[in-house]
Design an enzyme around this catalytic site. Sequence first.
Site, mmCIF file in Angstrom:
data_model
loop_
_atom_site.group_PDB
_atom_site.id
_atom_site.type_symbol
_atom_site.label_atom_id
_atom_site.label_comp_id
_atom_site.label_asym_id
_atom_site.label_seq_id
_atom_site.Cartn_x
_atom_site.Cartn_y
_atom_site.Cartn_z
ATOM 1 N N CYS A 1 34.385 14.692 49.158
ATOM 2 C CA CYS A 1 33.987 13.446 49.826
ATOM 3 C C CYS A 1 34.153 13.482 51.337
ATOM 4 O O CYS A 1 33.636 12.601 52.034
ATOM 5 C CB CYS A 1 34.777 12.274 49.263
ATOM 6 S SG CYS A 1 34.194 11.830 47.646
HETATM 7 N N1 CO8 Z 1 33.727 -0.013 30.709
HETATM 8 C C1 CO8 Z 1 34.717 -0.762 30.174
HETATM 9 N N2 CO8 Z 1 36.025 -0.455 30.272
HETATM 10 C C2 CO8 Z 1 36.343 0.656 30.950
HETATM 11 C C3 CO8 Z 1 35.387 1.482 31.535
HETATM 12 C C4 CO8 Z 1 34.020 1.124 31.387
HETATM 13 N N3 CO8 Z 1 33.047 1.857 31.916
HETATM 14 N N4 CO8 Z 1 36.002 2.498 32.156
HETATM 15 C C5 CO8 Z 1 37.313 2.339 31.949
HETATM 16 N N5 CO8 Z 1 37.542 1.218 31.232
HETATM 17 C C6 CO8 Z 1 38.819 0.683 30.765
HETATM 18 C C7 CO8 Z 1 39.923 1.730 30.810
HETATM 19 O O1 CO8 Z 1 39.890 2.571 29.686
HETATM 20 C C8 CO8 Z 1 41.147 0.877 30.880
HETATM 21 O O2 CO8 Z 1 41.437 0.376 29.592
HETATM 22 P P1 CO8 Z 1 42.992 0.164 29.118
HETATM 23 O O3 CO8 Z 1 43.547 -0.823 30.084
HETATM 24 O O4 CO8 Z 1 42.838 -0.326 27.745
HETATM 25 O O5 CO8 Z 1 43.631 1.518 29.258
HETATM 26 C C9 CO8 Z 1 40.714 -0.307 31.734
HETATM 27 O O6 CO8 Z 1 39.278 -0.330 31.641
HETATM 28 C C10 CO8 Z 1 41.137 -0.166 33.169
HETATM 29 O O7 CO8 Z 1 40.802 1.168 33.595
HETATM 30 P P2 CO8 Z 1 41.276 1.763 34.962
HETATM 31 O O8 CO8 Z 1 42.720 1.476 35.181
HETATM 32 O O9 CO8 Z 1 40.840 3.205 35.028
HETATM 33 O O10 CO8 Z 1 40.368 0.875 35.942
HETATM 34 P P3 CO8 Z 1 40.435 0.784 37.494
HETATM 35 O O11 CO8 Z 1 40.513 -0.623 37.875
HETATM 36 O O12 CO8 Z 1 41.428 1.723 38.098
HETATM 37 O O13 CO8 Z 1 38.967 1.289 37.921
HETATM 38 C C11 CO8 Z 1 37.984 3.249 38.881
HETATM 39 C C12 CO8 Z 1 38.560 2.612 37.642
HETATM 40 C C13 CO8 Z 1 36.737 2.467 39.266
HETATM 41 C C14 CO8 Z 1 37.604 4.685 38.582
HETATM 42 C C15 CO8 Z 1 39.014 3.169 40.022
HETATM 43 O O14 CO8 Z 1 40.276 3.619 39.593
HETATM 44 C C16 CO8 Z 1 38.646 3.973 41.243
HETATM 45 O O15 CO8 Z 1 37.591 3.821 41.813
HETATM 46 N N6 CO8 Z 1 39.558 4.801 41.717
HETATM 47 C C17 CO8 Z 1 39.327 5.608 42.896
HETATM 48 C C18 CO8 Z 1 38.466 6.741 42.534
HETATM 49 C C19 CO8 Z 1 37.989 7.498 43.699
HETATM 50 O O16 CO8 Z 1 37.834 7.040 44.787
HETATM 51 N N7 CO8 Z 1 37.723 8.721 43.448
HETATM 52 C C20 CO8 Z 1 37.168 9.549 44.400
HETATM 53 C C21 CO8 Z 1 36.252 10.406 43.669
HETATM 54 S S1 CO8 Z 1 35.029 11.047 44.657
HETATM 55 C C22 CO8 Z 1 35.546 12.560 45.294
HETATM 56 O O17 CO8 Z 1 36.414 12.703 46.058
HETATM 57 C C23 CO8 Z 1 34.839 13.767 44.815
HETATM 58 C C24 CO8 Z 1 33.407 13.616 45.069
HETATM 59 C C25 CO8 Z 1 32.660 14.623 44.349
HETATM 60 C C26 CO8 Z 1 31.346 14.102 43.857
HETATM 61 C C27 CO8 Z 1 31.331 14.020 42.405
HETATM 62 C C28 CO8 Z 1 29.968 14.028 41.836
HETATM 63 C C29 CO8 Z 1 29.882 14.041 40.365
#
Ligand code: CO8
Length: 372
Positions: free
Chosen positions: A155
């Site tokens: 990123c």
């Molecule tokens: N629908 C419904 N429920 C879901 C879904 C979904 N799609 N996904 C997860 N849930 C559930 C989970 O299982 C969890 O359930 P439970 O509480 O029962 O365990 C609940 O929802 C809450 O899940 P999370 O705690 O994971 O939810 P968050 O509020 O943390 O949101 C995010 C998840 C959106 C992923 C968030 O944590 C986030 O954005 N974090 C930062 C991520 C980030 O910035 N990453 C950077 C990645 S990019 C990078 O650097 C590399 C780039 C390379 C490119 C890649 C190309 C492929």
Amino acid sequence: MGIVISGASVWTPAHRVTNEELVESYNAWADKYNAEHDGEIASGKLQPKPPSSVEFIEKASGIKSRYAYVKDGILDVDRMRPRIPRRRDEDLSHQAEMSLAAARPALAAARKDASEIDMVIVSCAYTERAYPALAIEVQNALGIRGFGFDMLVACSAATFAMQRAYDALAAGSANGVLVINPELTSPQINYCDRDSHFIFGDVATAVVMEREETATAPHRYRVLGTKAQTQYSNNIRSNFGYLARVEGGDPFDELRLFHQNGRSVFKEVCPLAAAHLESHVQSLGLDVPSIKRWWLHQANINMNNLIVRKLLGRDATRSEAPTVLDTYANTASAGSLIAFAQCHEDLASGDYGVICSFGAGYSIGSLVLQKI
Ligand code: CO8
């Protein structure tokens, strides 16, 4: 001797994929998987695939839709990945095509001809091959003399490449630099993983950087300073690489694709990014309130809100911290550059702004700018 960003542009793919479409296809795939594995699920050997939800995606990320270079195949429950045909060695490669589509309008915005560029950096999260460098292919297609090379910094690829451009211009080893970020993320997305199937989109961005004395564009931004920082973390990984052929096992299994511990990333990167930004701005004799615009990395709206709240002590307006997440999703290194390219012309001479990226590595990169 000042160094400026004199042109920026975004190439947006023609195909839009909405949350509704992605959730419908993922849920149909999950139902099919669960029906096909009902015995193993009943015996506890396998966990059922849980459904995804449009409401969750929008609330957790701020994403409503994304663009795809190729949409065909992504929503097909029997495929769950785009169908991007292999091109012959003689033909322009996919990411070179994306790069050219972003580079040409960036050159036009900078009022530069290819003959005035002598360094090309293609920098992104993935390149479709090891060599020859995409940057050299783009250099050839544009008729640029000099040299080009590719860089991978997930990123932070765009900001780290702009720092390389700045250093080359300051050292005199280049006179005009084209930095391009063809973010073709869709081939590495696991569309069968509900935690990450919605996060990424495809796009390409480009900027032109040069020394102040050669710049003639109407909108020019002096780079007051650049700052890059890395700290090793396993929380965001992509393991697909050239060893896949010899390692054994499935070269396309899910651990080869993008996967992350999103919650930990959120918790660890927000304070790092806020501290990085504050110290960068202060090291240049500025303070946070004097920054008119924050062109932040676009990974998650809640992350961006938290970072600006830590910095400003309040929420930012859309003008102070523009967001493109709703329409573009996370486009790896291109996010902050889309925000910059789309929201900079209204700034007045003397205004300060900051471009910042953060992500896998971990890596954080920033450039503090002043409009001329
Ligand atoms: N629908 C419904 N429920 C879901 C879904 C979904 N799609 N996904 C997860 N849930 C559930 C989970 O299982 C969890 O359930 P439970 O509480 O029962 O365990 C609940 O929802 C809450 O899940 P999370 O705690 O994971 O939810 P968050 O509020 O943390 O949101 C995010 C998840 C959106 C992923 C968030 O944590 C986030 O954005 N974090 C930062 C991520 C980030 O910035 N990453 C950077 C990645 S990019 C990078 O650097 C590399 C780039 C390379 C490119 C890649 C190309 C492929």
